[in-house]
Enzyme design. Structure first.
Site, PDB file in Angstrom:
ATOM      1  N   TYR A   1       0.835  -1.207   0.000  1.00  0.00           N
ATOM      2  CA  TYR A   1       0.000   0.000   0.000  1.00  0.00           C
ATOM      3  C   TYR A   1       0.873   1.262   0.000  1.00  0.00           C
ATOM      4  O   TYR A   1       0.470   2.317  -0.488  1.00  0.00           O
ATOM      5  CB  TYR A   1      -0.964  -0.033   1.189  1.00  0.00           C
ATOM      6  CG  TYR A   1      -2.196   0.814   0.980  1.00  0.00           C
ATOM      7  CD1 TYR A   1      -3.063   0.562  -0.082  1.00  0.00           C
ATOM      8  CD2 TYR A   1      -2.491   1.861   1.841  1.00  0.00           C
ATOM      9  CE1 TYR A   1      -4.191   1.338  -0.278  1.00  0.00           C
ATOM     10  CE2 TYR A   1      -3.617   2.638   1.652  1.00  0.00           C
ATOM     11  CZ  TYR A   1      -4.460   2.375   0.592  1.00  0.00           C
ATOM     12  OH  TYR A   1      -5.581   3.152   0.405  1.00  0.00           O
TER      13      TYR A   1
ATOM     14  N   LYS B   1      -2.933   8.269   3.069  1.00  0.00           N
ATOM     15  CA  LYS B   1      -4.125   8.103   3.925  1.00  0.00           C
ATOM     16  C   LYS B   1      -3.859   8.624   5.342  1.00  0.00           C
ATOM     17  O   LYS B   1      -4.765   9.146   5.983  1.00  0.00           O
ATOM     18  CB  LYS B   1      -4.571   6.635   3.960  1.00  0.00           C
ATOM     19  CG  LYS B   1      -5.166   6.129   2.649  1.00  0.00           C
ATOM     20  CD  LYS B   1      -6.370   6.934   2.169  1.00  0.00           C
ATOM     21  CE  LYS B   1      -7.091   6.282   1.004  1.00  0.00           C
ATOM     22  NZ  LYS B   1      -8.047   7.198   0.342  1.00  0.00           N
TER      23      LYS B   1
HETATM   24  P1  NAP Z   1     -12.452   4.030  -7.872  1.00  0.00           P
HETATM   25  O1  NAP Z   1     -13.776   3.585  -8.303  1.00  0.00           O
HETATM   26  O2  NAP Z   1     -11.316   3.820  -8.811  1.00  0.00           O
HETATM   27  O3  NAP Z   1     -12.541   5.567  -7.439  1.00  0.00           O
HETATM   28  C1  NAP Z   1     -11.433   6.424  -7.396  1.00  0.00           C
HETATM   29  C2  NAP Z   1     -11.888   7.719  -8.028  1.00  0.00           C
HETATM   30  O4  NAP Z   1     -10.854   8.715  -7.950  1.00  0.00           O
HETATM   31  C3  NAP Z   1     -12.212   7.554  -9.511  1.00  0.00           C
HETATM   32  O5  NAP Z   1     -13.478   8.086  -9.794  1.00  0.00           O
HETATM   33  C4  NAP Z   1     -11.133   8.374 -10.190  1.00  0.00           C
HETATM   34  O6  NAP Z   1     -11.527   8.911 -11.423  1.00  0.00           O
HETATM   35  C5  NAP Z   1     -10.943   9.461  -9.161  1.00  0.00           C
HETATM   36  N1  NAP Z   1      -9.763  10.267  -9.428  1.00  0.00           N
HETATM   37  C6  NAP Z   1      -8.459   9.865  -9.516  1.00  0.00           C
HETATM   38  N2  NAP Z   1      -7.691  10.919  -9.850  1.00  0.00           N
HETATM   39  C7  NAP Z   1      -8.509  12.000  -9.959  1.00  0.00           C
HETATM   40  C8  NAP Z   1      -8.320  13.360 -10.276  1.00  0.00           C
HETATM   41  N3  NAP Z   1      -7.106  13.861 -10.564  1.00  0.00           N
HETATM   42  N4  NAP Z   1      -9.400  14.197 -10.286  1.00  0.00           N
HETATM   43  C9  NAP Z   1     -10.632  13.715 -10.023  1.00  0.00           C
HETATM   44  N5  NAP Z   1     -10.888  12.434  -9.711  1.00  0.00           N
HETATM   45  C10 NAP Z   1      -9.834  11.585  -9.692  1.00  0.00           C
HETATM   46  O7  NAP Z   1     -12.011   3.289  -6.518  1.00  0.00           O
HETATM   47  P2  NAP Z   1     -12.661   3.258  -5.051  1.00  0.00           P
HETATM   48  O8  NAP Z   1     -12.063   2.068  -4.406  1.00  0.00           O
HETATM   49  O9  NAP Z   1     -14.132   3.407  -5.124  1.00  0.00           O
HETATM   50  O10 NAP Z   1     -11.979   4.527  -4.371  1.00  0.00           O
HETATM   51  C11 NAP Z   1     -12.718   5.568  -3.742  1.00  0.00           C
HETATM   52  C12 NAP Z   1     -12.055   5.942  -2.417  1.00  0.00           C
HETATM   53  O11 NAP Z   1     -12.202   4.863  -1.498  1.00  0.00           O
HETATM   54  C13 NAP Z   1     -10.560   6.226  -2.519  1.00  0.00           C
HETATM   55  O12 NAP Z   1     -10.224   7.290  -1.676  1.00  0.00           O
HETATM   56  C14 NAP Z   1      -9.966   4.937  -1.976  1.00  0.00           C
HETATM   57  O13 NAP Z   1      -8.643   5.100  -1.478  1.00  0.00           O
HETATM   58  C15 NAP Z   1     -10.963   4.644  -0.883  1.00  0.00           C
HETATM   59  N6  NAP Z   1     -10.909   3.278  -0.336  1.00  0.00           N
HETATM   60  C16 NAP Z   1     -11.031   2.225  -1.166  1.00  0.00           C
HETATM   61  C17 NAP Z   1     -10.941   0.936  -0.629  1.00  0.00           C
HETATM   62  C18 NAP Z   1     -11.048  -0.268  -1.532  1.00  0.00           C
HETATM   63  O14 NAP Z   1     -10.602  -1.351  -1.129  1.00  0.00           O
HETATM   64  N7  NAP Z   1     -11.628  -0.150  -2.712  1.00  0.00           N
HETATM   65  C19 NAP Z   1     -10.756   0.746   0.745  1.00  0.00           C
HETATM   66  C20 NAP Z   1     -10.652   1.862   1.574  1.00  0.00           C
HETATM   67  C21 NAP Z   1     -10.727   3.136   1.013  1.00  0.00           C
HETATM   68  P3  NAP Z   1     -10.926   8.261 -12.796  1.00  0.00           P
HETATM   69  O15 NAP Z   1     -11.020   6.786 -12.679  1.00  0.00           O
HETATM   70  O16 NAP Z   1     -11.781   8.851 -13.854  1.00  0.00           O
HETATM   71  O17 NAP Z   1      -9.495   8.721 -12.827  1.00  0.00           O
END
Ligand code: NAP
Length: 257
Positions: A157, A164
């Site tokens: 990570y 984070k």
């Molecule tokens: P996700 O669907 O890939 O979402 C991440 C989002 O960030 C995407 O919509 C992406 O847009 C956007 N993004 C990245 N760079 C950007 C930029 N420069 N400007 C605007 N938007 C941008 O994945 P997710 O897992 O749902 O992630 C959402 C949040 O949850 C994140 O903070 C992640 O760290 C957190 N989280 C996830 C998990 C897990 O296991 N999935 C666990 C704990 C926390 P594009 O794809 O269009 O670039």
């Protein structure tokens, strides 16, 4: 159906596709009666979003925003002001790091990769909160998504774990700054969930398997469970809570083994 967010105007940032945690949040918020705006980055996400909301009667406001660009963030909030006037909530569900830095040693993180992860995954929350504040004239709730990798070392990570940690700290500093305006800032620390961003972490599938075996609830966590906690944090039910991080991880974070 519930009415927890009836007449509430909420901006959700970070829906890339149907697997995004933000999409689960959008559906739960819609059912709770919220009026929604979505920000997206790029054509691909716009096309996914348009498909996802195809059968929605009341269409959300859609605004493009790359959070690395101040002018995009400014324009986003101008559009939200035009569309809604007042804003009651923001869900920040955005993170990014270079794929090659989500494997191997943290020691090998490049300066550029470090700054990129901090810029997109942490500073964006600060900038978004700054622009949201003048629109939250009736008070508000800002919720971001974080992960245990900011509290403990989680293999691969790396640079995102450090981002984070900074995000968790930003939640507390922003909560202290905005409390007098009745704006609350909280985080949901989600369990590993299979999304586009998560798949960028090397060995993620093994991580999911290990999580399921170890976590006290002995099962994976569904995006809707994370979304329900975001709903709680954006609703009046959590009116006394700010600067907090709630783990939605089946109890994984309590384990010392
Ligand atoms: P996700 O669907 O890939 O979402 C991440 C989002 O960030 C995407 O919509 C992406 O847009 C956007 N993004 C990245 N760079 C950007 C930029 N420069 N400007 C605007 N938007 C941008 O994945 P997710 O897992 O749902 O992630 C959402 C949040 O949850 C994140 O903070 C992640 O760290 C957190 N989280 C996830 C998990 C897990 O296991 N999935 C666990 C704990 C926390 P594009 O794809 O269009 O670039």
């Amino acid at each position: 159906m519930n009415t927890l967010l009836k007449d509430r105007n909420i901006l959700i940032m970070g829906i890339a596709n149907k697997w995004s945690i933000a999409w689960a949040i959008a559906q739960v918020f819609k059912k709770a009666g919220a009026r929604l705006a979505f920000s997206y980055q790029g054509e691909k996400s716009l096309r996914s979003l348009e498909k996802l909301i195809d059968d929605w009667e009341e269409k959300p406001l859609l605004v493009e925003c790359d959070v690395t660009k101040d002018e995009d963030i400014q324009r986003l909030f101008e559009k939200v002001k035009e569309g809604f006037g007042t804003l009651h909530g923001v869900v920040h569900s955005i993170a990014h790091a270079k794929k090659e830095e989500l494997e191997g040693l943290y020691l090998d993180t490049s300066r550029e990769g470090y700054l990129l992860a901090q810029n997109i995954s942490v500073y964006s929350l600060v900038a978004v909160s700054k622009y949201a504040k003048p629109l939250m004239t009736e008070g508000g709730s800002i919720v971001t998504l974080t992960y245990l990798g900011g509290e403990r070392v989680v293999k691969n990570y790396n640079v995102m774990g450090v981002a984070k940690s900074a995000l968790d700290s930003s939640i507390r500093y922003l909560a202290a700054d905005l409390g007098k305006d009745n704006i609350r800032v909280n985080g949901v620390s989600a369990a590993p969930i299979k999304t586009l961003a998560a798949k960028g972490v090397r060995g993620f599938t093994d991580m999911l398997k290990g999580f399921e075996e170890k976590t006290p609830l002995k099962r994976l966590i569904q995006p809707e469970e994370v979304a329900n906690t975001a709903l709680f944090l954006c609703s009046p039910l959590s009116s006394g809570i700010t600067g907090e991080i709630i783990h939605v991880d089946g109890g994984y974070n309590i384990l010392g083994y």
